[in-house]
Design an enzyme around this catalytic site. Sequence first.
Site, mmCIF file in Angstrom:
data_model
loop_
_atom_site.group_PDB
_atom_site.id
_atom_site.type_symbol
_atom_site.label_atom_id
_atom_site.label_comp_id
_atom_site.label_asym_id
_atom_site.label_seq_id
_atom_site.Cartn_x
_atom_site.Cartn_y
_atom_site.Cartn_z
ATOM 1 N N TYR A 112 121.947 3.223 67.443
ATOM 2 C CA TYR A 112 121.520 4.502 66.889
ATOM 3 C C TYR A 112 120.417 5.183 67.716
ATOM 4 C CZ TYR A 112 118.157 1.156 64.902
ATOM 5 O OH TYR A 112 117.238 0.145 64.743
ATOM 6 N N CYS A 113 120.098 4.635 68.893
ATOM 7 C CA CYS A 113 118.970 5.161 69.668
ATOM 8 C C CYS A 113 119.182 6.624 70.052
ATOM 9 C CB CYS A 113 118.759 4.322 70.929
ATOM 10 S SG CYS A 113 117.331 4.861 71.900
ATOM 11 N N CYS A 135 107.656 17.599 71.961
ATOM 12 C CA CYS A 135 107.802 16.613 70.890
ATOM 13 C C CYS A 135 108.767 15.536 71.346
ATOM 14 C CB CYS A 135 108.328 17.312 69.628
ATOM 15 S SG CYS A 135 108.915 16.221 68.309
ATOM 16 N N ASP A 136 108.633 14.351 70.778
ATOM 17 C CA ASP A 136 109.495 13.234 71.140
ATOM 18 C C ASP A 136 110.971 13.519 70.861
ATOM 19 O OD1 ASP A 136 110.044 10.575 71.984
ATOM 20 O OD2 ASP A 136 110.139 9.942 69.897
ATOM 21 N N CYS A 172 112.140 25.639 49.714
ATOM 22 C CA CYS A 172 110.987 24.844 50.118
ATOM 23 C C CYS A 172 109.688 25.502 49.678
ATOM 24 C CB CYS A 172 110.980 24.661 51.637
ATOM 25 S SG CYS A 172 112.143 23.440 52.255
ATOM 26 N N CYS A 196 106.239 17.054 51.485
ATOM 27 C CA CYS A 196 107.394 17.057 52.375
ATOM 28 C C CYS A 196 107.234 18.013 53.559
ATOM 29 C CB CYS A 196 108.634 17.424 51.571
ATOM 30 S SG CYS A 196 110.127 17.667 52.524
ATOM 31 N N CYS A 253 116.479 16.625 51.767
ATOM 32 C CA CYS A 253 115.709 17.222 50.676
ATOM 33 C C CYS A 253 116.094 16.680 49.304
ATOM 34 C CB CYS A 253 115.870 18.735 50.700
ATOM 35 S SG CYS A 253 115.230 19.581 49.236
#
Length: 390
Positions: free
Chosen positions: A25-26, A275-276, A317, A326, A349
């Site tokens: 799943y990487c 971001c990663d 949201c 969240c 959600c």
Amino acid sequence: MPNAGLPFAVMAKPVGSSCNMNCSYCYYLHNTEGGAQGRMSDEVLEAYIRSYMTTCPGNVCSFTWHGGEPTLASLSFFKRAVELQKKYLRPGQEVWNNLQTNGQDLDDEWLKFIKDEHFDIGLSIDGTKEVHDTFRKDTRGLPTWDNARNTVKKLMDIGIRPDLLCTVTSMTAGKARETYRALRDMGTGWMQFIPIVRYMPDGTLTEDSVTPDMYGDFLTEVFDEWLYEDMGRTQVQFFMEIIRVLMGGTASLCTMMPVCGRVLVVEKDGGIYSCDHFVDKEHRLGNVLTDSLKDAVDSEAQLSFGSLKKKGLTGCCRSCRYLRFCRGGCLKDRTAVSPRGEPGHYLLCSGLRRFFDHAVPPLSYMVNRNREGAAPERIMHELLDKYKNR
């Protein structure tokens, strides 16, 4: 923009996506943004450390070493990194190193270095042997749980309590209590759960991905086991972050922050990314050989990226009573349609809402009783009596 000038952290990938494992799943295994095989050069390493330590606000510089598998860079690489950190250390400044590892190659020499240099360790282990070895095989296709578990024991033997990082797949979700108990019984006192959400080319979820219902049920089962058996002895990151918010603080987990973008990524070629989960050409902000990390994190492009977290919230949201916990989830998973028909809604959600319905009342009670001075064991007994019919 309001996020400019705030403290920031950096996640470095000294060998890019290279790894000694082949986890099914990487999300990073085939990322090639950092260039060809190899490791971060000494020139890039020094530029990175110099840039971060001379510009990061505050007195603490947080270095997270990630991958792929960062230990493939070699022990000598990390010894050099520590040398450079000490070289650029300013008066009153502290350095925090966190090594995110699969634990496959941590021999005695590595363990001595980790202890001597006070590295924190995040070790990936998917709970039970059955689940772990289904997804987390090495490059030869062999199971890895035994080796990872032995590394946890070795770390504990030298006084290091690793943070156990456990993914939540569709298989894990059906074994919530077994997974939690396996991690708890390792005795490190801290664990975190990372939902696996991957997409097929047509946009549907992969078979190993966790669905909203699966994730909500998993968290609920783990929560009840933790709350009524282990509260005060074992810490689960997501639950502790909720407690932090209930106590009037701000969550430290990026997915639970109102805005994001304060954790940069530096690839092995020195490339700086937003971001990663967004290490791609569109989100490349520069290179540490030529650009300042502070300028990158406070750039208009990065501040705009971070503000999408708040600006992109759906109407559902914005009106949700659980928004403070969240915050609309991670940008990478805003792929669903809200109950009002709005695109860009957080995929998990509905499961999280059910979990919050279940968990927030007892956590609120716990926080209030804690403020009154009640001991954790006393609170557990009260909660058992109060919610025994749930």
